[in-house]
Design a protein around this motif. Structure first.
Motif, PDB file in Angstrom:
ATOM      1  N   PRO A 202       0.806  -1.230   0.000  1.00  0.00           N
ATOM      2  CA  PRO A 202       0.000   0.000   0.000  1.00  0.00           C
ATOM      3  C   PRO A 202       0.830   1.267   0.000  1.00  0.00           C
ATOM      4  CG  PRO A 202      -0.122  -1.115   2.128  1.00  0.00           C
ATOM      5  CD  PRO A 202       0.533  -2.075   1.188  1.00  0.00           C
ATOM      6  N   GLY A 203       2.088   1.171   0.445  1.00  0.00           N
ATOM      7  CA  GLY A 203       2.940   2.352   0.432  1.00  0.00           C
ATOM      8  C   GLY A 203       3.227   2.860  -0.967  1.00  0.00           C
ATOM      9  N   ILE A 204       3.168   1.971  -1.960  1.00  0.00           N
ATOM     10  CA  ILE A 204       3.435   2.386  -3.339  1.00  0.00           C
ATOM     11  C   ILE A 204       2.394   3.410  -3.785  1.00  0.00           C
ATOM     12  CG2 ILE A 204       3.479   1.590  -5.736  1.00  0.00           C
ATOM     13  CD1 ILE A 204       4.710  -1.020  -4.750  1.00  0.00           C
ATOM     14  N   GLN A 205       1.148   3.208  -3.392  1.00  0.00           N
ATOM     15  CA  GLN A 205       0.110   4.159  -3.782  1.00  0.00           C
ATOM     16  C   GLN A 205       0.367   5.519  -3.152  1.00  0.00           C
ATOM     17  OE1 GLN A 205      -3.999   2.957  -3.230  1.00  0.00           O
ATOM     18  NE2 GLN A 205      -4.688   5.081  -3.148  1.00  0.00           N
ATOM     19  N   ALA A 206       0.764   5.522  -1.877  1.00  0.00           N
ATOM     20  CA  ALA A 206       1.035   6.797  -1.202  1.00  0.00           C
ATOM     21  C   ALA A 206       2.139   7.557  -1.923  1.00  0.00           C
ATOM     22  CB  ALA A 206       1.430   6.538   0.251  1.00  0.00           C
ATOM     23  N   ALA A 207       3.168   6.833  -2.358  1.00  0.00           N
ATOM     24  CA  ALA A 207       4.264   7.476  -3.080  1.00  0.00           C
ATOM     25  C   ALA A 207       3.796   8.024  -4.422  1.00  0.00           C
ATOM     26  CB  ALA A 207       5.402   6.474  -3.278  1.00  0.00           C
ATOM     27  N   LYS A 208       3.006   7.241  -5.148  1.00  0.00           N
ATOM     28  CA  LYS A 208       2.503   7.686  -6.447  1.00  0.00           C
ATOM     29  C   LYS A 208       1.617   8.916  -6.305  1.00  0.00           C
ATOM     30  CE  LYS A 208       2.643   3.332  -9.051  1.00  0.00           C
ATOM     31  NZ  LYS A 208       1.823   2.308  -9.742  1.00  0.00           N
ATOM     32  N   GLU A 209       0.786   8.934  -5.271  1.00  0.00           N
ATOM     33  CA  GLU A 209      -0.101  10.075  -5.051  1.00  0.00           C
ATOM     34  C   GLU A 209       0.681  11.368  -4.858  1.00  0.00           C
ATOM     35  OE1 GLU A 209      -3.747   7.598  -2.862  1.00  0.00           O
ATOM     36  OE2 GLU A 209      -2.425   8.903  -1.686  1.00  0.00           O
ATOM     37  N   ARG A 210       1.912  11.239  -4.407  1.00  0.00           N
ATOM     38  CA  ARG A 210       2.753  12.410  -4.149  1.00  0.00           C
ATOM     39  C   ARG A 210       3.779  12.636  -5.252  1.00  0.00           C
ATOM     40  NH1 ARG A 210       0.299  10.302  -0.190  1.00  0.00           N
ATOM     41  NH2 ARG A 210      -0.312  11.521   1.649  1.00  0.00           N
ATOM     42  N   GLY A 211       3.601  11.944  -6.358  1.00  0.00           N
ATOM     43  CA  GLY A 211       4.404  12.207  -7.543  1.00  0.00           C
ATOM     44  C   GLY A 211       5.759  11.533  -7.594  1.00  0.00           C
ATOM     45  N   ALA A 212       6.027  10.598  -6.696  1.00  0.00           N
ATOM     46  CA  ALA A 212       7.322   9.915  -6.707  1.00  0.00           C
ATOM     47  C   ALA A 212       7.435   8.999  -7.920  1.00  0.00           C
ATOM     48  CB  ALA A 212       7.505   9.114  -5.420  1.00  0.00           C
TER      49      ALA A 212
END
Length: 276
Positions: A129-139
């Motif tokens: 689930p951390g991957i989504q958090a990173a994507k949401e922030r443009g990583a």
């Protein structure tokens, strides 16, 4: 090597990049390629929190220095978020949210248009689930973008003469607790001391899983028999009890990455808290 050329091209197009750098082999490979491509226009940043072993932080410092990349440390405050400390099945979402909410403003203030992490191709097929958090922030995740698997990451790291190409995976200490058990600084320190004790015995690829007052030691299956035969078990138990555990167990199945995720049935995931 085609994928190496693709990674170099990605960084050339970025021109400047801030690397979310844990010191694990994935982010270390990213830091190496970023530095080789961009030089002083690449910056590695390590997040420091109670879930990071002090020796892992020291490893990150040593590795960054040997690569040559500029390296900084920031403190993250995920332990102040009850959504994180409650340890829901999507705990990593809140961890990575805190990480990238810290790194993104830093990158902007320093003139880095991109924050880059070490997510690889295999990670995209696991429950992360951390991957989504990173994507949401443009990583961005260059290793995943070019399809590098975990095995290929190590192969490429060896090809580039990184001394740590076979370094065991070392996820954050919060991964040692069953979902739903509250995480505290004291529990993290207890697990950290226990794993440090085992490493001093010469063991490398291991986990100490914590559940209530119990510690469960996981070792590679082929090492279990020798461990039982040559280890001072009463001494080990006494040490673990001094750390704060009451019961000390040995997992007879042995170490298996992601073992705690075997409880994540579709029904459980369907009830995951908001944020995934």
């Amino acid at each position: 090597m085609q994928q190496l050329q693709q990674l170099q091209q990605i960084f050339q197009e970025m021109d400047r990049a801030l690397i979310a750098y844990s010191g694990g082999i994935d982010s270390t490979l990213v830091a190496k390629i970023a530095y080789d491509t961009l030089g002083d226009k690449a910056l590695a940043v390590t997040a420091v929190s109670p879930s990071l072993l002090p020796e892992d932080l020291e490893d990150a410092r040593i590795q960054a220095a040997e690569i040559g990349i500029a390296h900084e440390e920031v403190t993250t405050q995920e332990m102040a978020n009850p959504n994180y400390t409650a340890n829901p099945v999507n705990r990593c979402y809140f961890c990575k949210s805190e990480l990238h909410d810290t790194l993104k403003p830093l990158a902007i203030s320093r003139g880095y248009p991109y924050v880059v992490d070490g997510v690889n191709g295999d990670d995209l097929h696991d429950y992360r689930p951390g991957i989504q958090a990173a994507k949401e922030r443009g990583a961005r995740s260059p290793l995943a973008e070019v399809g590098l698997t975990k095995v290929q990451v190590r192969q490429l790291a060896k090809f580039l003469d990184l001394p740590w190409w076979d370094k065991p995976a070392q996820p954050c200490l919060s991964s040692r607790f069953p979902y739903g058990e509250e995480i505290t600084v004291e529990k993290l320190q207890r697990v950290g001391r226990a794993e440090r004790y085992l490493r001093k015995l010469g063991l490398k690829n291991l986990r100490v899983r914590s559940e209530g007052d119990s510690a469960r030691i996981e070792l590679p299956p082929e090492q279990i028999k020798e461990f039982v035969l040559i280890t001072d078990l009463p001494g080990l138990v006494a040490a673990f009890q001094e750390f704060g555990f009451i019961y000390v167990n040995l997992d007879l199945e042995g170490y298996r990455s992601g073992k705690l995720n075997q409880v994540l049935t579709p029904e459980v995931l369907a009830k995951a808290p908001a944020g995934v």
